[in-house]
Motif scaffolding. Structure first.
Motif, mmCIF file in Angstrom:
data_model
loop_
_atom_site.group_PDB
_atom_site.id
_atom_site.type_symbol
_atom_site.label_atom_id
_atom_site.label_comp_id
_atom_site.label_asym_id
_atom_site.label_seq_id
_atom_site.Cartn_x
_atom_site.Cartn_y
_atom_site.Cartn_z
ATOM 1 N N LEU A 110 0.732 -1.138 0.025
ATOM 2 C CA LEU A 110 0.130 0.029 -0.067
ATOM 3 C C LEU A 110 0.993 1.372 -0.073
ATOM 4 O O LEU A 110 1.813 1.388 0.676
ATOM 5 N N CYS A 111 0.732 2.070 -1.035
ATOM 6 C CA CYS A 111 1.460 3.357 -0.948
ATOM 7 C C CYS A 111 0.544 4.843 -0.704
ATOM 8 O O CYS A 111 1.102 5.709 -0.442
ATOM 9 N N ALA A 112 -0.670 4.527 -1.152
ATOM 10 C CA ALA A 112 -1.550 5.587 -0.694
ATOM 11 C C ALA A 112 -2.860 5.206 -0.793
ATOM 12 O O ALA A 112 -3.416 4.351 -1.125
ATOM 13 N N VAL A 113 -3.886 6.301 0.031
ATOM 14 C CA VAL A 113 -5.357 6.045 0.116
ATOM 15 C C VAL A 113 -5.949 7.272 -0.444
ATOM 16 O O VAL A 113 -5.420 8.347 -0.183
ATOM 17 N N ALA A 114 -6.775 7.233 -1.185
ATOM 18 C CA ALA A 114 -7.514 8.345 -1.415
ATOM 19 C C ALA A 114 -9.264 8.076 -1.134
ATOM 20 O O ALA A 114 -9.567 7.045 -1.282
ATOM 21 N N GLN A 115 -9.901 9.218 -1.315
ATOM 22 C CA GLN A 115 -11.451 9.098 -0.988
ATOM 23 C C GLN A 115 -11.996 10.517 -1.842
ATOM 24 O O GLN A 115 -11.383 11.331 -1.723
#
Length: 138
Positions: free
Chosen positions: A125-130
């Motif tokens: 996992l390198c990033a999370v977006a919403q």
């Protein structure tokens, strides 16, 4: 309305000149989710060898809208999104997996996990977006 399936979604992605430039491909589409992948070639990296944050943002934006399109219909537009970078994006492939969290008649809230795949096939996992996505028609 045209049937919303993976083949149709791939044609929509292919109609985006920027997506063709990046070599993005849609690998999943349906039932509130979508996945977009692209190879992390040298031109998509920043000076330290990590995938550029703009590439991750592009992938998140498109995955969010495609996932929302499964709930809202084919004509959708991103209203806005935020992205949190968790670790440097190192690997050979970037995967953006998005899933609708909530959908109404005109708007959907969607979450996207961005992962890199290493040569041995392991994912990180390198990033999370919403974000919020709006129906663009009627």
């Amino acid at each position: 309305m045209t049937a919303l399936d993976l083949a149709h979604a791939r044609r929509v992605l292919d109609a985006q000149p920027f997506s063709r430039l990046l070599g993005a491909r849609l690998t999943a589409f349906g039932e509130g989710s979508a996945a977009l992948e692209l190879d992390l070639r040298e031109e998509l990296r920043q000076q330290n060898g990590f995938a550029h944050g703009g590439v991750l943002s592009y992938a998140a934006d498109n995955a969010l809208t495609f996932a929302a399109g499964t709930a809202l219909g084919g004509a959708v537009l991103t209203a806005g999104f935020s992205i949190q970078y968790v670790r440097p994006a190192l690997g050979v492939t970037l995967i953006a997996r998005a899933e609708v969290v909530h959908a109404g008649k005109r708007q959907a809230v969607v979450r996207c996990d961005l992962l890199t795949v290493s040569e041995d096939g392991s994912e990180a996992l390198c990033a999370v977006a919403q974000g919020s996505v709006l129906a663009a028609d009627g």
